[in-house]
Design an enzyme around this catalytic site. Structure first.
Site, PDB file in Angstrom:
ATOM      1  N   GLU A 198      -0.244   0.110  96.608  1.00 49.36           N
ATOM      2  CA  GLU A 198      -2.003  -0.474  97.741  1.00 49.36           C
ATOM      3  C   GLU A 198      -1.458  -0.248  98.676  1.00 49.36           C
ATOM      4  OE1 GLU A 198      -1.347  -4.730  98.353  1.00 49.36           O
ATOM      5  OE2 GLU A 198       0.858  -4.383  98.346  1.00 49.36           O
TER       6      GLU A 198
ATOM      7  N   TYR B 246      -0.151 -16.141 107.126  1.00 54.91           N
ATOM      8  CA  TYR B 246      -0.568 -15.552 107.558  1.00 54.91           C
ATOM      9  C   TYR B 246      -2.171 -15.056 106.972  1.00 54.91           C
ATOM     10  CZ  TYR B 246      -1.323 -10.270 107.179  1.00 54.91           C
ATOM     11  OH  TYR B 246      -1.292  -9.093 106.497  1.00 54.91           O
TER      12      TYR B 246
ATOM     13  N   LEU C  10       0.296  -7.631  97.088  1.00 57.61           N
ATOM     14  CA  LEU C  10      -0.496  -8.893  97.633  1.00 57.61           C
ATOM     15  C   LEU C  10      -2.156  -8.986  96.970  1.00 57.61           C
ATOM     16  CD1 LEU C  10      -0.432 -10.209 100.422  1.00 57.61           C
ATOM     17  CD2 LEU C  10      -2.376  -9.456 100.793  1.00 57.61           C
TER      18      LEU C  10
ATOM     19  N   LYS D 103       1.466 -13.450 101.834  1.00 64.45           N
ATOM     20  CA  LYS D 103       1.450 -13.192 102.923  1.00 64.45           C
ATOM     21  C   LYS D 103       2.150 -13.053 103.992  1.00 64.45           C
ATOM     22  CE  LYS D 103      -3.205 -11.479 104.821  1.00 64.45           C
ATOM     23  NZ  LYS D 103      -3.571  -9.963 104.648  1.00 64.45           N
TER      24      LYS D 103
HETATM   25  N1  PLP Z   1      -2.582  -5.752 100.282  1.00 62.49           N
HETATM   26  C1  PLP Z   1      -2.413  -5.497 102.085  1.00 62.49           C
HETATM   27  C2  PLP Z   1      -0.665  -5.574 102.020  1.00 62.49           C
HETATM   28  C3  PLP Z   1      -2.456  -6.159 102.896  1.00 62.49           C
HETATM   29  O1  PLP Z   1      -1.734  -6.515 103.802  1.00 62.49           O
HETATM   30  C4  PLP Z   1      -3.989  -6.575 102.568  1.00 62.49           C
HETATM   31  C5  PLP Z   1      -5.004  -7.508 103.340  1.00 62.49           C
HETATM   32  O2  PLP Z   1      -3.862  -7.858 104.487  1.00 62.49           O
HETATM   33  C6  PLP Z   1      -5.023  -7.009 101.593  1.00 62.49           C
HETATM   34  C7  PLP Z   1      -4.218  -5.231 100.423  1.00 62.49           C
HETATM   35  C8  PLP Z   1      -6.694  -6.724 101.167  1.00 62.49           C
HETATM   36  O3  PLP Z   1      -6.565  -8.391 101.501  1.00 62.49           O
HETATM   37  P1  PLP Z   1      -7.654  -8.619 101.049  1.00 62.49           P
HETATM   38  O4  PLP Z   1      -8.809  -8.032 100.450  1.00 62.49           O
HETATM   39  O5  PLP Z   1      -7.423 -10.360 100.925  1.00 62.49           O
HETATM   40  O6  PLP Z   1      -7.885  -8.781 103.104  1.00 62.49           O
END
Ligand code: PLP
Length: 522
Positions: free
Chosen positions: A418, A271, A442, A385
């Site tokens: 994170e 996603y 991620l 993701k």
């Molecule tokens: N880390 C995780 C585990 C996430 O699920 C997300 C976003 O859903 C992020 C970091 C932040 O990613 P982004 O900046 O692409 O929204």
């Protein structure tokens, strides 16, 4: 058809009760006259008769009460909803109920933030529901106690809680209290809470209960916040959430996914979430690139992402969205039966929807947020993701239970990697640190932008992890994410970060981020 039968039956029952009420009033009146005749009993026999008349009067009154409760229950249908401020309505009810509460030794405490958005309410009906809950709470605290009324705003909901310190309920009772005609109170009609629930649901809301015997009870009402806001004059507009399933546009509520879809069965899906700001998707190329990478990583082929991007842009234009998010999900599709290995011929399912965005982080972005730390129990490919988010879901719920905005994953060696849905940055010895991209996190799109912005602003920077044990030395901490943007963290569980206020590096990056959004929106 069923609905129509129900309406007919409800009307019939309503008419029947009205008829009974007429006869009850004649009965009541005659009993009243009889009671007056026997008001000063002269003999044993007259005294017995007088007692019986009084008992009959009581029963008659009870039947009238039940009939009224029933009619109130049946009448919750056509609401007249107007934009209303729940805080004002609650204050009015508390004023009204105050003397009753004081008499019963119940102290009422009200906590309402000043910036609650208006909601659409049928005020008379909603007051009726609230009064019912207030009375219930008072009855649950026979010897007095404390009733807390609090409201908070969630992205799409206004959440109202009524918490009493009364006798509480067993789980069995809790499971039945919203059923019509169930009552633990002698003489109760058992229609009070079902009516409350009907009223709340008629407003598009939900009501839930949590209770512990001898500790108290908490009722939680969630009312939808109209999208695009409802202004005080009632001229609110709401933008529909438009979905697109395999190229076909439809309202989100009409999207149906087959039971054998592997996204549903196995989380065999990936996603993306993209922010639309001032009508334009922000960092769309980066998100689509990450989607391509995720699809590749789980071996889903044959998805035309350029066509999908085109469809998304068309939907944004068609819906005239300004502040919104796009949620995209691609699953491996449905096999002929449920087997773990990939089915021979499955066509990927492509779904996205565009939804108005009401920013839940405005205050936290300004004053800083609290987070909690949870062990990282995720798999070894957190760089994909994927919709397999159970560990993230549980972590986020833990955070919510502790009234924190986010949960930070801690690894076995003490590294803070994170958040459950955000990337993490810290400032240690004047240097900005964030975990390097690897299987363990991620590759956040916002993280990527913030790294560029930090470089441009000449902020000393290193893609390197930091540990929980470093927290006392960490002067600033912040999260990044598509919807959270740059979100300062001022507390990690019991530990204050820096001076407890968002720090200068965070502030500079927040500004730079905002500038980047404005530039992209033209
Ligand atoms: N880390 C995780 C585990 C996430 O699920 C997300 C976003 O859903 C992020 C970091 C932040 O990613 P982004 O900046 O692409 O929204």
């Amino acid at each position: 058809m069923l609905q129509q039968q129900y309406v007919e039956l409800a009307e019939l029952a309503g008419g029947f009760i009205h008829e009974i009420k007429n006869h009850l009033s004649t009965l009541g009146l005659n009993l009243q006259l009889l009671a007056e005749d026997f008001g000063e009993p002269q003999s044993q026999r007259e005294r017995r008769s007088f007692d019986r008349i009084q008992r009959l009067q009581g029963e008659c009154g009870r039947l009238v009460d039940i009939s009224n409760d029933f009619l109130r229950f049946a009448r919750v249908k056509d609401l007249e909803r107007q934009p209303a401020h729940l805080d004002a309505l609650i204050e009015e009810m508390v004023d009204f109920f105050g003397p009753t509460a004081r008499q019963a030794n119940v102290e009422i405490k009200v906590y309402l933030p000043g910036d609650l958005p208006p909601v659409l309410l049928d005020q008379d009906l909603f007051k009726q529901a609230l009064l019912n809950l207030l009375l219930n709470a008072q009855q649950a605290m026979a010897g007095g106690g404390e009733l807390t009324i609090q409201a908070v705003r969630e992205p799409d909901w206004l959440v109202l809680c009524l918490i009493d310190t009364g006798k509480g309920m067993t789980e069995e009772v809790q499971s039945k209290i919203f059923r019509p005609f169930f009552s633990t109170r002698p003489g109760g009609s058992g229609l009070g809470l079902p009516t409350v629930r009907k009223i709340v649901e008629a407003h598009g809301g939900t009501i839930g209960v949590e209770s512990e015997v001898s500790r108290g009870t908490k009722f939680t009402i969630r009312l939808p916040i109209p999208s695009a806001g409802v202004n005080g004059s009632g001229k609110g507009t709401s933008v529909e959430t438009i979905a697109n399933l395999n190229g076909k546009q439809m309202p989100l509520a009409e999207v149906m996914v087959p039971a054998l879809d592997r996204g549903f069965l196995f989380g065999d899906a990936v996603y993306e979430v993209i922010r639309i700001s001032k009508g334009k998707p922000f960092l769309m190329a980066e998100h689509m690139h990450r989607l391509a990478r995720s699809l590749d990583a789980i071996r889903i082929a044959g998805v035309d992402l350029r066509r999908m991007e085109q469809r998304i842009r068309e939907t944004i234009t068609a819906g005239q969205y300004q502040e919104a998010t796009v949620y995209i999900q691609v699953t491996r599709g449905a096999g002929l039966k449920r087997t773990h290995a990939f089915p021979a011929q499955a066509t990927p399912l492509e779904l996205f929807w565009v939804q108005e965005f009401v920013d839940p982080y405005v205050e936290a972005r300004q004053h800083g947020a609290s987070v909690t730390v949870v062990p990282d129990i995720r798999w070894d490919r957190c760089d994909i993701k994927s919709t397999n988010l159970l560990a993230n879901v549980l972590a986020a719920q833990t955070a919510k239970d502790k009234q924190c905005v986010e949960a930070i994953f801690i690894e076995k060696d003490g590294t803070l990697s994170e958040g459950s849905h955000t990337s993490l940055f810290g400032v240690l010895d004047g240097q900005l640190l964030t975990a390097p991209n690897s299987n363990a996190i991620l590759p956040g799109i916002t993280r990527g932008l913030v790294l560029k912005l930090a470089e441009r602003a000449k902020i000393p920077l290193r893609e390197h992890v930091f540990k929980h044990a470093d927290l006392p030395k960490i002067s600033e901490l912040f999260l990044t994410g598509t919807t959270s943007e740059v979100l300062p963290v001022v507390r990690v569980d019991d530990q204050q970060i820096g001076d407890g206020k968002p720090g200068p590096v965070t502030r500079r990056l927040q500004e730079a981020y905002q500038q980047a959004v404005n530039e992209a929106a033209g």
